[in-house]
Design a protein around this motif. Structure first.
Motif, PDB file in Angstrom:
ATOM      1  N   ALA A 227       0.770  -1.158   0.027  1.00  0.00           N
ATOM      2  CA  ALA A 227       0.311   0.105  -0.157  1.00  0.00           C
ATOM      3  C   ALA A 227       1.170   1.008   0.009  1.00  0.00           C
ATOM      4  CB  ALA A 227      -0.838   0.235   1.374  1.00  0.00           C
ATOM      5  N   VAL A 228       1.936   1.420   0.507  1.00  0.00           N
ATOM      6  CA  VAL A 228       2.908   2.561   0.841  1.00  0.00           C
ATOM      7  C   VAL A 228       3.115   2.428  -0.493  1.00  0.00           C
ATOM      8  CG1 VAL A 228       4.534   3.488   0.981  1.00  0.00           C
ATOM      9  CG2 VAL A 228       3.060   1.986   3.214  1.00  0.00           C
ATOM     10  N   ALA A 229       4.043   1.599  -1.331  1.00  0.00           N
ATOM     11  CA  ALA A 229       4.791   1.818  -2.603  1.00  0.00           C
ATOM     12  C   ALA A 229       3.828   2.232  -3.980  1.00  0.00           C
ATOM     13  CB  ALA A 229       5.196   0.264  -3.102  1.00  0.00           C
TER      14      ALA A 229
ATOM     15  N   ASP B 292      -0.411  12.496  -0.030  1.00  0.00           N
ATOM     16  CA  ASP B 292       0.578  13.316   0.064  1.00  0.00           C
ATOM     17  C   ASP B 292       0.732  12.206   1.692  1.00  0.00           C
ATOM     18  OD1 ASP B 292      -1.385  13.916   1.685  1.00  0.00           O
ATOM     19  OD2 ASP B 292      -2.304  15.847   1.289  1.00  0.00           O
ATOM     20  N   ALA B 293       1.416  13.350   2.519  1.00  0.00           N
ATOM     21  CA  ALA B 293       1.878  11.910   3.521  1.00  0.00           C
ATOM     22  C   ALA B 293       0.795  11.659   4.847  1.00  0.00           C
ATOM     23  CB  ALA B 293       2.984  12.850   4.538  1.00  0.00           C
ATOM     24  N   GLU B 294      -0.468  12.383   4.831  1.00  0.00           N
ATOM     25  CA  GLU B 294      -1.674  12.343   5.441  1.00  0.00           C
ATOM     26  C   GLU B 294      -2.377  10.756   3.859  1.00  0.00           C
ATOM     27  OE1 GLU B 294      -5.489  14.388   7.284  1.00  0.00           O
ATOM     28  OE2 GLU B 294      -4.259  15.551   5.651  1.00  0.00           O
ATOM     29  N   ALA B 295      -2.669  11.183   3.125  1.00  0.00           N
ATOM     30  CA  ALA B 295      -3.000   9.901   2.610  1.00  0.00           C
ATOM     31  C   ALA B 295      -1.833   9.104   2.930  1.00  0.00           C
ATOM     32  CB  ALA B 295      -3.118  10.423   1.377  1.00  0.00           C
ATOM     33  N   LEU B 296      -0.939   8.839   2.730  1.00  0.00           N
ATOM     34  CA  LEU B 296      -0.365   7.225   2.851  1.00  0.00           C
ATOM     35  C   LEU B 296      -0.176   7.455   3.776  1.00  0.00           C
ATOM     36  CD1 LEU B 296       2.937   8.750   1.247  1.00  0.00           C
ATOM     37  CD2 LEU B 296       1.717   6.609   0.857  1.00  0.00           C
ATOM     38  N   ALA B 297      -0.405   7.919   5.030  1.00  0.00           N
ATOM     39  CA  ALA B 297      -0.787   7.266   6.432  1.00  0.00           C
ATOM     40  C   ALA B 297      -2.036   6.831   6.357  1.00  0.00           C
ATOM     41  CB  ALA B 297      -0.494   8.184   7.115  1.00  0.00           C
ATOM     42  N   SER B 298      -3.229   6.940   5.959  1.00  0.00           N
ATOM     43  CA  SER B 298      -4.295   6.389   5.741  1.00  0.00           C
ATOM     44  C   SER B 298      -4.085   5.127   4.666  1.00  0.00           C
ATOM     45  CB  SER B 298      -5.771   7.392   4.465  1.00  0.00           C
ATOM     46  OG  SER B 298      -5.455   8.289   6.126  1.00  0.00           O
ATOM     47  N   ALA B 299      -3.873   4.721   3.663  1.00  0.00           N
ATOM     48  CA  ALA B 299      -3.445   3.903   3.036  1.00  0.00           C
ATOM     49  C   ALA B 299      -2.712   2.682   4.031  1.00  0.00           C
ATOM     50  CB  ALA B 299      -2.237   4.047   2.396  1.00  0.00           C
ATOM     51  N   VAL B 300      -2.092   3.257   5.280  1.00  0.00           N
ATOM     52  CA  VAL B 300      -1.381   1.850   5.716  1.00  0.00           C
ATOM     53  C   VAL B 300      -2.378   1.602   6.467  1.00  0.00           C
ATOM     54  CG1 VAL B 300      -0.128   1.762   7.670  1.00  0.00           C
ATOM     55  CG2 VAL B 300       1.025   3.314   5.975  1.00  0.00           C
ATOM     56  N   GLY B 301      -3.169   2.775   6.954  1.00  0.00           N
ATOM     57  CA  GLY B 301      -4.525   2.285   8.416  1.00  0.00           C
ATOM     58  C   GLY B 301      -5.586   1.265   7.479  1.00  0.00           C
ATOM     59  N   ILE B 302      -5.889   1.277   6.244  1.00  0.00           N
ATOM     60  CA  ILE B 302      -6.996   1.667   5.433  1.00  0.00           C
ATOM     61  C   ILE B 302      -6.401  -0.318   5.398  1.00  0.00           C
ATOM     62  CG2 ILE B 302      -7.696   0.189   3.052  1.00  0.00           C
ATOM     63  CD1 ILE B 302      -7.610   4.107   2.977  1.00  0.00           C
TER      64      ILE B 302
ATOM     65  N   ALA C 145      -6.098  -0.255  -1.301  1.00  0.00           N
ATOM     66  CA  ALA C 145      -5.861   0.129  -0.031  1.00  0.00           C
ATOM     67  C   ALA C 145      -5.238   2.208  -0.468  1.00  0.00           C
ATOM     68  CB  ALA C 145      -4.905   0.448   1.124  1.00  0.00           C
ATOM     69  N   ALA C 146      -4.682   1.818  -0.920  1.00  0.00           N
ATOM     70  CA  ALA C 146      -3.947   3.066  -1.848  1.00  0.00           C
ATOM     71  C   ALA C 146      -5.086   3.690  -2.608  1.00  0.00           C
ATOM     72  CB  ALA C 146      -2.334   3.087  -2.362  1.00  0.00           C
ATOM     73  N   ASP C 147      -5.695   3.562  -3.637  1.00  0.00           N
ATOM     74  CA  ASP C 147      -6.840   3.612  -4.148  1.00  0.00           C
ATOM     75  C   ASP C 147      -7.783   4.137  -3.560  1.00  0.00           C
ATOM     76  OD1 ASP C 147      -6.098   3.280  -6.624  1.00  0.00           O
ATOM     77  OD2 ASP C 147      -6.508   0.571  -6.774  1.00  0.00           O
TER      78      ASP C 147
END
Length: 475
Positions: free
Chosen positions: A169-171, A179-189, A222-224
């Motif tokens: 998801a991070v990749a 952005d950093a906030e959305a990447l953190a959400s991708a981790v959480g998802i 998750a990234a989507d």
């Protein structure tokens, strides 16, 4: 305070903008070569057919290459197929002591997303590096020194797929420009998507071969979702009901996820596998090959005693009857008795290779008879070295009453015993030649190395597709 998920988002965002240094880029490019080789070798395996059939039924917008399928498919679908291929033959790289395979989930997710977004090689390499790093660090957060093993593994969980979904998801998120906030959400998802049960290691079934495909698929999805505005909990990693405690309970170390992140890299120390079988069997294979070099022949052997770390007995030695008589070539790849027998009876320049793990090879009476003479036991010295290494000691008790012993304390493919450039090239060529032949295999390698010069990922994957298509036309 910044949470671990938020810190992953910050570092991922910075690396997406700044890139990674040349040495790390070279290492990651080599891992992409390894993943593609393993994937090409598996393209005619049954799990590839199954994953491909499911993806074809799903349909959707053509965006990325699913290796072995005509045309393009949606990026999550390509990640599912390619991740399944990458892990199908159990030839993918291994991080120790977390005992997980990071690249087989992260690289397929990154390739599919990079192809869909039109990214170049430099962006791909940075995203894959970060995703692999995240996967390894999450695995280490669930590693317990006192236990001497991964808590994930002790619970019967496949950390490769569970942690790999978040790394993927991070990749994927980095390549989507989150952005950093959305990447953190991708981790959480993605933390709600990772799964994997490893009972198949013990008693069979082909589901484990799809674990990395599902993790890669989950990472892209998750990234989507994060890109469209879905959010994840900021404390998803360390929280009371977060990822680590949910899977591992109280024996967790969330600080390992972020300590030195972006400065110290686990990724270059990840082991390349020399043999296409469960990593726990590799030292036993090496010991058997050394016995052959010393002139020990199967006909001389009364019994072989394979000493291994105590925690690996459940994977490569139990149930004993199953491991001495594997039901398929894939099952044989998780058998200590069979792999020792295969190495002692055969083994070419690569030791053991794909031809040793066909269903026909696993049913060969000579191999099964010798495997029946292998007894697998816990060895105290091997246990002490686990899981930073997977040591083994092999003793042949011969018909004349004498014994011959070989002890392997350090695995090939890691920092202490790295595979040479020639050995890595032979591995890729041997893998890819199963699908496209040696000449086209060389073209694929050259294209992947061009990623360091920012070649478009879509061009590289188009070249893989063209090599397979030409090979099919050649019959």
């Amino acid at each position: 305070m910044t949470t671990p998920a938020q810190r992953l988002g910050e570092v991922g965002g910075r690396l997406a903008a700044d890139g990674i240094d040349d040495a790390l880029a070279d290492d990651v490019a080599g891992r992409i070569v390894d993943v593609l080789g393993n994937s090409l070798a598996a393209v005619r395996e049954e799990p590839a057919r199954i994953a491909g059939a499911v993806v074809a039924e799903w349909g959707g917008q053509p965006a990325a290459t699913a290796i072995g399928l005509p045309g393009r498919v949606p990026a999550p679908s390509a990640a599912l197929v390619n991740g399944t291929l990458a892990h199908s033959l159990d030839f993918d790289d291994t991080h120790l002591p977390s005992v997980l395979h990071p690249s087989a989930s992260v690289v397929p997710a990154a390739l599919a997303t990079a192809e869909r977004t039109g990214a170049g090689g430099r962006a791909l390499l940075a995203a894959a590096a970060m995703g692999i790093e995240v996967t390894c660090r999450l695995g280490m957060a669930g590693y317990d020194e006192e236990l001497g093993n991964s808590v994930f593994f002790e619970h019967g969980q496949h950390a490769t797929a569970i942690c790999g979904a978040i790394g993927a998801a991070v990749a994927a998120g980095m390549l989507q420009g989150l952005d950093a906030e959305a990447l953190a959400s991708a981790v959480g998802i993605a933390a709600s998507m990772g799964a994997g049960v490893i009972e198949a290691n013990r008693t069979g079934g082909t589901i484990k071969r799809v674990h990395c495909g599902w993790a890669a698929h989950s990472g892209v999805a998750a990234a989507d979702l994060a890109r469209h505005g879905l959010t994840g909990p900021p404390t998803v990693i360390e929280g009371r009901f977060g990822f680590l405690r949910a899977f591992c309970g109280e024996r967790v170390h969330p600080e390992r996820v972020t300590d030195g992140l972006g400065e110290h890299w686990e990724t270059p120390g990840v082991f390349f596998k020399p043999y296409p079988c469960n990593h726990f069997t590799h030292a036993g294979i090496d010991a058997a090959l050394r016995l052959r070099e010393r002139g020990v022949a199967a006909e001389q052997v009364r019994e072989l005693v394979l000493g291994v770390p105590a925690p690996v007995l459940r994977t490569i030695a139990e149930p004993a009857a199953e491991k001495r008589h594997p039901r398929s070539g894939y099952h044989a790849a998780f058998s200590g008795p069979y792999t020792v027998a295969a190495a002692l009876l055969g083994g070419g320049g690569l030791g053991v290779f794909h031809e040793d793990f066909t269903d026909a090879a696993a049913a060969d009476p000579r191999r099964l008879e010798l495997a029946g003479r292998v007894r697998v036991v816990a060895d105290e010295q091997a246990t002490a070295g686990f899981p930073r290494q997977f040591p083994a000691v092999l003793t042949a008790e011969l018909a004349d009453g004498s014994t011959v012993t070989e002890r392997i304390t350090e695995n090939r493919g890691g920092p202490g015993r790295p595979l040479s450039a020639d050995e890595l090239a032979a591995k890729f060529t041997g893998n890819a030649s199963r699908a496209v032949g040696p000449d086209r295999a060389a073209d694929v390698v050259a294209a992947v190395w061009d990623l360091r010069a920012n070649r478009a990922v879509a061009e590289v994957m188009g070249g893989v597709h063209a090599a397979l298509a030409a090979s099919d036309l050649d019959g």
